[in-house]
Design a protein around this motif. Structure first.
Motif, PDB file in Angstrom:
ATOM      1  N   VAL A  38      69.711 -34.378  25.866  1.00  0.00           N
ATOM      2  CA  VAL A  38      69.271 -33.244  25.046  1.00  0.00           C
ATOM      3  C   VAL A  38      67.754 -33.106  25.097  1.00  0.00           C
ATOM      4  O   VAL A  38      67.222 -31.993  25.253  1.00  0.00           O
ATOM      5  N   PHE A  39      67.053 -34.221  24.987  1.00  0.00           N
ATOM      6  CA  PHE A  39      65.579 -34.185  24.996  1.00  0.00           C
ATOM      7  C   PHE A  39      65.045 -33.644  26.312  1.00  0.00           C
ATOM      8  O   PHE A  39      64.140 -32.792  26.326  1.00  0.00           O
ATOM      9  N   ASN A  40      65.589 -34.133  27.431  1.00  0.00           N
ATOM     10  CA  ASN A  40      65.131 -33.627  28.732  1.00  0.00           C
ATOM     11  C   ASN A  40      65.468 -32.156  28.908  1.00  0.00           C
ATOM     12  O   ASN A  40      64.688 -31.388  29.496  1.00  0.00           O
ATOM     13  N   GLY A  41      66.638 -31.747  28.411  1.00  0.00           N
ATOM     14  CA  GLY A  41      66.989 -30.336  28.472  1.00  0.00           C
ATOM     15  C   GLY A  41      66.018 -29.482  27.684  1.00  0.00           C
ATOM     16  O   GLY A  41      65.561 -28.428  28.163  1.00  0.00           O
ATOM     17  N   LEU A  42      65.684 -29.912  26.474  1.00  0.00           N
ATOM     18  CA  LEU A  42      64.726 -29.178  25.648  1.00  0.00           C
ATOM     19  C   LEU A  42      63.345 -29.111  26.314  1.00  0.00           C
ATOM     20  O   LEU A  42      62.684 -28.063  26.317  1.00  0.00           O
ATOM     21  N   SER A  43      62.899 -30.230  26.885  1.00  0.00           N
ATOM     22  CA  SER A  43      61.573 -30.288  27.504  1.00  0.00           C
ATOM     23  C   SER A  43      61.484 -29.366  28.716  1.00  0.00           C
ATOM     24  O   SER A  43      60.543 -28.565  28.846  1.00  0.00           O
ATOM     25  N   ILE A  44      62.469 -29.468  29.603  1.00  0.00           N
ATOM     26  CA  ILE A  44      62.442 -28.649  30.817  1.00  0.00           C
ATOM     27  C   ILE A  44      62.615 -27.169  30.472  1.00  0.00           C
ATOM     28  O   ILE A  44      61.939 -26.297  31.027  1.00  0.00           O
ATOM     29  N   GLY A  45      63.514 -26.869  29.539  1.00  0.00           N
ATOM     30  CA  GLY A  45      63.716 -25.482  29.130  1.00  0.00           C
ATOM     31  C   GLY A  45      62.483 -24.883  28.503  1.00  0.00           C
ATOM     32  O   GLY A  45      62.152 -23.710  28.761  1.00  0.00           O
ATOM     33  N   SER A  46      61.776 -25.662  27.701  1.00  0.00           N
ATOM     34  CA  SER A  46      60.574 -25.127  27.041  1.00  0.00           C
ATOM     35  C   SER A  46      59.496 -24.804  28.067  1.00  0.00           C
ATOM     36  O   SER A  46      58.814 -23.772  27.966  1.00  0.00           O
ATOM     37  N   ILE A  47      59.335 -25.670  29.070  1.00  0.00           N
ATOM     38  CA  ILE A  47      58.321 -25.414  30.111  1.00  0.00           C
ATOM     39  C   ILE A  47      58.681 -24.160  30.903  1.00  0.00           C
ATOM     40  O   ILE A  47      57.832 -23.296  31.147  1.00  0.00           O
ATOM     41  N   ALA A  48      59.959 -24.067  31.288  1.00  0.00           N
ATOM     42  CA  ALA A  48      60.392 -22.911  32.077  1.00  0.00           C
ATOM     43  C   ALA A  48      60.214 -21.611  31.300  1.00  0.00           C
ATOM     44  O   ALA A  48      59.691 -20.614  31.838  1.00  0.00           O
ATOM     45  N   GLY A  49      60.629 -21.589  30.052  1.00  0.00           N
ATOM     46  CA  GLY A  49      60.498 -20.373  29.250  1.00  0.00           C
ATOM     47  C   GLY A  49      59.060 -19.997  28.995  1.00  0.00           C
ATOM     48  O   GLY A  49      58.684 -18.808  29.089  1.00  0.00           O
ATOM     49  N   TYR A  50      58.234 -20.985  28.707  1.00  0.00           N
ATOM     50  CA  TYR A  50      56.827 -20.723  28.403  1.00  0.00           C
ATOM     51  C   TYR A  50      56.094 -20.175  29.623  1.00  0.00           C
ATOM     52  O   TYR A  50      55.361 -19.174  29.533  1.00  0.00           O
ATOM     53  N   LEU A  51      56.284 -20.829  30.778  1.00  0.00           N
ATOM     54  CA  LEU A  51      55.583 -20.384  31.982  1.00  0.00           C
ATOM     55  C   LEU A  51      56.103 -19.030  32.475  1.00  0.00           C
ATOM     56  O   LEU A  51      55.346 -18.235  33.032  1.00  0.00           O
ATOM     57  N   THR A  52      57.382 -18.779  32.268  1.00  0.00           N
ATOM     58  CA  THR A  52      57.923 -17.462  32.621  1.00  0.00           C
ATOM     59  C   THR A  52      57.285 -16.378  31.763  1.00  0.00           C
ATOM     60  O   THR A  52      56.935 -15.295  32.243  1.00  0.00           O
ATOM     61  N   GLN A  53      57.107 -16.656  30.475  1.00  0.00           N
ATOM     62  CA  GLN A  53      56.488 -15.699  29.560  1.00  0.00           C
ATOM     63  C   GLN A  53      55.034 -15.438  29.949  1.00  0.00           C
ATOM     64  O   GLN A  53      54.533 -14.313  29.813  1.00  0.00           O
ATOM     65  N   LEU A  54      54.345 -16.475  30.504  1.00  0.00           N
ATOM     66  CA  LEU A  54      52.966 -16.297  30.948  1.00  0.00           C
ATOM     67  C   LEU A  54      52.871 -15.491  32.245  1.00  0.00           C
ATOM     68  O   LEU A  54      51.793 -15.037  32.611  1.00  0.00           O
ATOM     69  N   GLY A  55      53.987 -15.368  32.940  1.00  0.00           N
ATOM     70  CA  GLY A  55      53.978 -14.644  34.208  1.00  0.00           C
ATOM     71  C   GLY A  55      53.791 -15.529  35.422  1.00  0.00           C
ATOM     72  O   GLY A  55      53.575 -15.029  36.532  1.00  0.00           O
ATOM     73  N   TYR A  56      53.888 -16.854  35.230  1.00  0.00           N
ATOM     74  CA  TYR A  56      53.721 -17.790  36.352  1.00  0.00           C
ATOM     75  C   TYR A  56      55.057 -17.973  37.079  1.00  0.00           C
ATOM     76  O   TYR A  56      55.491 -19.091  37.355  1.00  0.00           O
ATOM     77  N   ILE A  57      55.690 -16.901  37.391  1.00  0.00           N
ATOM     78  CA  ILE A  57      57.051 -16.951  37.934  1.00  0.00           C
ATOM     79  C   ILE A  57      57.061 -17.463  39.367  1.00  0.00           C
ATOM     80  O   ILE A  57      57.810 -18.391  39.714  1.00  0.00           O
ATOM     81  N   GLU A  58      56.212 -16.877  40.213  1.00  0.00           N
ATOM     82  CA  GLU A  58      56.224 -17.271  41.617  1.00  0.00           C
ATOM     83  C   GLU A  58      55.756 -18.710  41.801  1.00  0.00           C
ATOM     84  O   GLU A  58      56.328 -19.467  42.593  1.00  0.00           O
ATOM     85  N   THR A  59      54.743 -19.115  41.072  1.00  0.00           N
ATOM     86  CA  THR A  59      54.214 -20.473  41.244  1.00  0.00           C
ATOM     87  C   THR A  59      55.178 -21.519  40.688  1.00  0.00           C
ATOM     88  O   THR A  59      55.431 -22.539  41.329  1.00  0.00           O
ATOM     89  N   PHE A  60      55.723 -21.265  39.494  1.00  0.00           N
ATOM     90  CA  PHE A  60      56.599 -22.266  38.881  1.00  0.00           C
ATOM     91  C   PHE A  60      57.932 -22.358  39.610  1.00  0.00           C
ATOM     92  O   PHE A  60      58.350 -23.441  40.047  1.00  0.00           O
TER      93      PHE A  60
END
Length: 317
Positions: free
Chosen positions: A191-213
């Protein structure tokens, strides 16, 4: 009289070794080497005490045949490893698919929920990461950054490969080993790893770092995320053997569960090494076209899925 007592004490062990000799494939999972050494000692005792030729010949036959099979097994280690990769690992994963499905749900559901949450509200990431970590994520995937991923100097791909192996296998081992706490530890890390990875993906997507991430993670994500799930499944198997040992003692139950759980972890560790290699030498490159990275990542995922689903199946089953 002494010989009769000696035979009575060790007859069952001799019979078990003889049964293993009749089925050499059992050597991969049974305590064959320990029994072989014990019979060697029994033969030495029988000769020293001058027991009957029948007993000495019987033990000598077990020792000779055991020696032949034991060292043939060692000489065929490469063949055994090949069998494990081609058939053994995917087969044991499929035979424990209930644990794999549970582990996948415990990992992927928090990942998706947190990803959507951080995409909708970027402040949510601070519930699982501190400001320094968030700033580090931004730097790693900033479109203006000369290198994707963790900061490095030129020519340090090999060093990063070592770092990723250490980091990935550490995550996998903790997720597996924590299952000894009645499965609760594995549940926590999934659960912790899922929360951590999901938070990074959602946050960076919201910033617009889609191609790089996504360009960075697409190549190795299939191997790394699947391996984490498999390590969690192995930990859940250990934990369930303690919660519901059935007719066995908890010690026997965890020992039996551990035989298959360890095989799953061995395979997952190899997957994490592959993921680390891709992450160090492929994912960080800015010279590769984005569509190529996506295509290779999708191909890797399809091949891995086909391997786990179909490799090692017998024709007609």
């Amino acid at each position: 009289m002494k010989q009769q007592v000696f035979e009575d004490q060790h007859a069952e062990q001799w019979r078990q070794l003889e049964a293993m000799l009749a089925s050499p494939e059992d050597m991969l999972t049974a305590d064959f080497p320990a029994r072989y050494r014990a019979v060697c000692q029994h033969l030495s005792v029988a000769k020293g005490r001058r027991y009957t030729p029948y007993l000495i010949n019987y033990l000598n036959r077990l020792v000779v045949e055991g020696h032949r099979l034991l060292y043939r097994h060692h000489n065929n280690l490469r063949r055994s490893l090949l069998w494990f990769l081609v058939a053994g690992f995917p087969s044991v994963v499929r035979s424990n698919r209930s644990y794999v499905f549970i582990a996948a749900a415990l990992f992927l559901l928090p990942l998706l929920v947190m990803g959507i949450g951080c995409y909708s509200n970027s402040e949510l990431i601070y519930s699982v990461a501190d400001s320094a970590s968030v700033h580090s994520y931004e730097s790693m995937y900033n479109p203006e950054s000369p290198v994707l991923g963790r900061e490095r100097g030129s020519g340090t791909d090999v060093a990063m490969f070592g770092f990723y192996i250490y980091n990935n296998i550490g995550i996998g081992f903790r997720t597996f080993a924590a299952g000894i706490f009645f499965g609760l530890g594995s549940i926590f890390f999934l659960v912790f790893n899922g929360l951590s990875i999901g938070s990074i993906a959602g946050y960076l997507t919201q910033l617009g770092y889609i191609e790089t991430f996504y360009g960075f993670v697409s190549g190795h994500a299939a191997f790394e995320l699947t391996a984490i799930v498999l390590c969690g499944a192995a930990g859940l198997k250990l934990g369930f053997s303690l919660v519901a040992p059935g007719p066995h003692s908890r010690a026997d139950a965890i020992r039996m569960a551990g035989r298959e759980a360890v095989l799953i972890v061995y395979g997952a560790a190899l997957m994490l090494v592959v993921a680390a290699f891709i992450e160090a030498f492929w994912s960080s490159s800015r010279e590769l076209p984005l569509l190529l990275k996506y295509g290779v990542g999708a191909l890797m995922g399809l091949l891995l899925g086909a391997y786990l689903l179909f490799a090692g199946r017998r024709v007609g089953t």
